[in-house]
Design an enzyme around this catalytic site. Structure first.
Site, PDB file in Angstrom:
ATOM      1  N   ASP A 404       0.839  -1.196   0.000  1.00  0.00           N
ATOM      2  CA  ASP A 404       0.000   0.000   0.000  1.00  0.00           C
ATOM      3  C   ASP A 404       0.877   1.251   0.000  1.00  0.00           C
ATOM      4  O   ASP A 404       2.095   1.173   0.193  1.00  0.00           O
ATOM      5  CB  ASP A 404      -0.899  -0.045   1.252  1.00  0.00           C
ATOM      6  N   GLU A 407       2.550   5.054  -4.069  1.00  0.00           N
ATOM      7  CA  GLU A 407       2.536   5.975  -5.244  1.00  0.00           C
ATOM      8  C   GLU A 407       3.873   6.666  -5.430  1.00  0.00           C
ATOM      9  O   GLU A 407       4.188   7.019  -6.566  1.00  0.00           O
ATOM     10  CB  GLU A 407       1.410   6.989  -5.078  1.00  0.00           C
ATOM     11  N   ASP A 475      -9.034   3.814  -2.207  1.00  0.00           N
ATOM     12  CA  ASP A 475     -10.021   4.200  -1.192  1.00  0.00           C
ATOM     13  C   ASP A 475     -11.302   4.757  -1.802  1.00  0.00           C
ATOM     14  O   ASP A 475     -11.501   5.971  -1.890  1.00  0.00           O
ATOM     15  CB  ASP A 475      -9.388   5.226  -0.244  1.00  0.00           C
TER      16      ASP A 475
HETATM   17  C1  GLC Z   1      -4.785   3.279   2.808  1.00  0.00           C
HETATM   18  C2  GLC Z   1      -5.285   2.082   2.013  1.00  0.00           C
HETATM   19  C3  GLC Z   1      -6.365   1.358   2.780  1.00  0.00           C
HETATM   20  C4  GLC Z   1      -5.828   0.962   4.139  1.00  0.00           C
HETATM   21  C5  GLC Z   1      -5.324   2.170   4.902  1.00  0.00           C
HETATM   22  C6  GLC Z   1      -4.631   1.814   6.211  1.00  0.00           C
HETATM   23  O1  GLC Z   1      -5.791   4.226   2.899  1.00  0.00           O
HETATM   24  O2  GLC Z   1      -5.719   2.441   0.742  1.00  0.00           O
HETATM   25  O3  GLC Z   1      -6.823   0.240   2.069  1.00  0.00           O
HETATM   26  O4  GLC Z   1      -6.819   0.317   4.887  1.00  0.00           O
HETATM   27  O5  GLC Z   1      -4.380   2.879   4.107  1.00  0.00           O
HETATM   28  O6  GLC Z   1      -3.555   0.981   6.000  1.00  0.00           O
END
Ligand code: GLC
Length: 771
Positions: A404, A407, A475
């Site tokens: 995650d 980017e 998200d």
């Molecule tokens: C980011 C991710 C999400 C995750 C959050 C906490 O917003 O896109 O899926 O739950 O971080 O890690």
């Protein structure tokens, strides 16, 4: 030949200079094997033939730079043949005629028999605007554009423009751009012809499909680097996708468990909670395969650690999960907390593994753990180091890895452009950072898991990421609009090689209504990755949180996913061979059917070869569906419907409109609680009557190892021939024994009751006849 532009801004006292450079006229050219190099005074253009349907054009001001790509895995070794006339050079393959105009230098693509497919705008062609390189193309009156992967908006992108700049797109909506990923590949359709174009350039890039040019031109370009594009001249969208994924690679067979139902949340706060949720699935007999640990499983959000209080014995948790037939996916973010004594920080500093400012200082940005450094995934040694660190997770039995924030995200978003990765500055490689993290994760975990398949999931991506990872669309929000947008994103990602995709079902932020939760879950059956996920602080999302009646619908729908697994797994296999996605916009199969692009039908898609799914808002209890030409059956009612028409169907929450193509062959299994369970050992072959003979390539392997690469699979072609009144199964290919021992055939839409048959699913070729 540099033209200086000076625009006097009324509010600015000074003069603003923008240097525009044009491409100029051909001065000389030469051929070396499969490469034609053309020189103008200003620039150099290289033309490569990769295959009869793929030609690359690389236009550069800087001569003889090393040629490298994160996306492309093939070399140009096809034959290049050209002819020359006074005003042009013509390259001819069996599929494409590329007419290279000499003065000024322009690139115009035609079919082999001379129909124009894609031409430079003759006035502008390719030019440089400051550091930006841009190509202007002629726009055809009826031209449509599909692709660019994860981009909001309509299926047909005509009249819109997009930017690629991987972004943590919190709270995005149907107008937001850019989002998390970069896929600079689109398909153009006009005059009954198709072409594809992939701009392989990781700089910030731009695509304008006639948004700003009075319907005369489309254009694409990037803030730096070369005008480096691959032109695809195959006729047919599916063929172009096949070529694009030949060039950039295809996904591997994923672990079968990752195709089961996945339950996620930010966060299950303790091992106890993870186990409680897993046990509830089993107690309630709701099939599921995957639990997730979001960031709170770590100690202070430090990657590769476990929280000593709340996840004090990860091994014991994993043992319990395994006993119940669950797999665990844990999140990893790139930000390494600055904290002496923390292994990854110490090693990263000691070995200089982090992204830097030009003076050698490590770049610092804020993310979940606070002040962080960021691994330089562009370096081989850093990827090795990162990959090897997964022992902290694999040693206890984790086999799914969720990448995650890559980017990369940092609070405030604006990472200074002076940050260096390997030998390149951030603007040049930002769009490939997430992909390189996924590559490192995949490479490392594949090694650590020995012969087992890791499941890797990433938020940021660049073209080619399908070789390493699945993706999800970040998200989203718990609204009907997002459910439909999510489907378009999945369908569009499928055009650009990403077959294994998902959205946060239910919506990440905001609480969905119970009706929306039920509806979205029913669409999840037909989403390549079926994952329920939600933001911290939101209402709990598990299937039993929505009242008894809704729980029963959700359960039934998840069971339907498990029944369809043999069909879905075969569709994944097909994708590994052809690049065709699992969820396919109707524009793939019916590219010149106008209705497919209508806003009210543009979310519809084929799930595999046989099923047409029509996503519907949760409050719409009847809906219009467009069935393209051919015959169809509604899956739930068996009703036969003629295609080429709009049909009105009931769409209660218990029945998402799904239609089966006439002639379809769909293998289905009994309901199991996890993908590992054997079930009753009977493979049901559902056959829907049709006029033409049809084939289905059935594929099975052990679902977990790489033994299939050595021939341990079970593959056979199933053929339904209505004229011969037979279903035949070809001899088995491969050395794996099917987990099904019996085959039962279930007939649909046959007027004179064909007999149901149960036969051995054995090795020999066989034919089953019906009356
Ligand atoms: C980011 C991710 C999400 C995750 C959050 C906490 O917003 O896109 O899926 O739950 O971080 O890690």
């Amino acid at each position: 030949m540099a033209l200086l532009f000076c625009a006097l801004l009324s509010i600015a006292p000074a003069c603003y200079h923008m240097e525009i450079e044009i491409l100029g006229n051909v001065q000389s050219f030469k051929q070396q094997g499969g490469l034609l190099t053309i020189k103008t005074i200003e620039a150099e253009a290289k033309v490569y033939v990769y295959s009869p349907t793929i030609i690359r054009v690389n236009i550069s001001k800087k001569h003889s730079k090393p040629d490298s790509s994160y996306a492309v895995i093939r070399n140009a070794d096809a034959h290049l043949e050209f002819t020359e006339s006074a005003d042009a050079i013509e390259i001819n393959t069996t599929a494409i005629k590329l007419r290279i105009q000499k003065s000024p230098l322009r690139f115009n693509f035609f079919t082999a028999d001379g129909k124009p497919i894609s031409q430079d705008d003759n006035r502008f062609g390719t030019n440089w605007q400051g550091g930006r390189v841009v190509t202007y193309r002629k726009l055809y009156a009826d031209e449509k554009f599909i692709g660019l992967g994860e981009k909001a908006g309509n299926l047909d992108r005509r009249g819109t423009s997009y930017v690629n700049w991987n972004t943590d797109a919190v709270d995005y909506n149907n107008k937001s751009d850019p989002l998390y990923k970069t896929f600079p590949f689109f398909i153009g359709l006009h005059s009954g012809l198709t072409y594809g174009l992939f701009l392989d350039n990781t700089h910030k890039s731009y695509f304008d499909f006639g948004a700003t040019t009075d319907d005369e031109m489309s254009w694409f370009g990037a803030d730096g680097g070369d005008m480096n594009y691959y032109f695809f001249g195959a006729q047919g969208v599916a063929k172009i996708i096949e070529d694009y994924t030949w060039l950039t690679g295809r996904m591997e067979m994923p672990p079968l468990w990752s195709l089961g139902y996945q339950q996620c949340r930010w966060s299950y706060m303790s091992a106890k909670e993870v186990l409680k949720i897993a046990k509830t699935f089993r107690k309630k007999k709701i099939p599921a395969d995957v639990m997730y640990c979001d960031i709170d499983y770590m100690e202070g959000f430090k990657i590769f650690t476990w929280n000593k209080k709340t996840f004090s014995d990860p091994q014991a948790m994993m043992n319990e999960l395994k006993k119940m037939g669950f797999h665990l996916v844990t999140i990893v973010d790139p930000g390494i907390k600055i904290e002496e004594g923390y292994k990854q920080y110490d090693e990263g500093v000691a070995n200089d593994y982090f992204a830097k400012y030009p003076d050698g200082e490590n770049y610092t940005g804020y993310v979940w753990p606070g002040r962080c450094h960021f691994p330089d995934f562009f370096r081989d040694d850093v990827r090795e180091w990162w990959g090897a660190a997964f022992t902290a997770l694999t040693d206890v039995g984790v086999d799914g890895f969720w990448n995650d924030m890559n980017e990369p995200a940092a609070w405030g978003q604006n990472i200074p452009w002076m940050v260096k990765f390997a030998d390149k500055y951030m603007p040049e490689v930002r769009n490939a950072y997430g992909m390189q993290m996924a590559r490192a994760t995949y490479g490392g975990t594949r090694k650590l898991l020995n012969n087992k398949r890791p499941f890797v999931l990433t938020r940021a991506a660049y073209a080619g990421t399908q070789r390493y990872s699945a993706v999800w669309t970040g998200d989203n929000t718990g609204t009907d609009e997002h459910m439909l947008l999510g489907q378009r994103l999945v369908n569009s990602l499928g055009i650009t090689g990403m077959a294994f995709t998902g959205v946060d079902i239910g919506g990440f932020s905001a609480n969905p209504t119970p009706e929306l939760m039920v509806r979205w879950n029913s669409l999840g059956i037909y989403t390549p990755m079926f994952r329920n996920h939600a933001i911290k602080g939101s209402k709990m999302r598990e299937p039993w949180e929505w009242g008894d009646a809704n729980e029963q619908i959700i359960k039934k729908d998840i069971e339907q996913r498990y029944k369809l697994l043999p069909y879905i797994y075969s569709a994944f296999y097909q994708s590994t061979q052809t690049g065709l996605p699992i969820s396919r916009t109707l524009a793939i199969g019916f590219p010149f059917d106008e209705k497919v692009y209508f806003e009210r039908f543009q979310n519809q898609f084929m799930f595999g070869d046989a099923l047409l799914v029509a996503p519907v808002e949760s409050d719409k209890l009847t809906t219009d569906v467009y069935l393209p030409k051919g015959n169809w059956y509604q899956l739930s009612t068996g009703e036969k419907l003629k295609g080429g028409k709009i049909v009105k169907v009931a769409s209660p929450l218990t029945d998402l409109p799904v239609f089966v193509k006439a002639g379809a062959i769909i293998p289905i299994q009994s309901i199991t609680q996890s993908t590992a369970a054997k079930g009753d050992g009977i493979l049901q072959l559902h056959i829907w009557n049709g006029k033409e003979a049809t084939d289905f390539l059935y594929y099975e392997d052990d679902g977990s190892s790489y033994d299939y690469e050595q021939g341990a699979y079970y593959k056979r072609t199933i053929r339904f021939d209505p004229k011969k009144k037979s279903v035949t199964l070809s001899a088995v290919e491969g050395m794996f024994f099917s987990r099904f021992d019996k085959l039962s055939i279930v007939w649909h839409g046959f007027e004179r009751g064909a007999n149901d048959k149960v036969v051995d699913f054995v090795k020999e070729e066989m034919a089953v006849r019906f009356v």
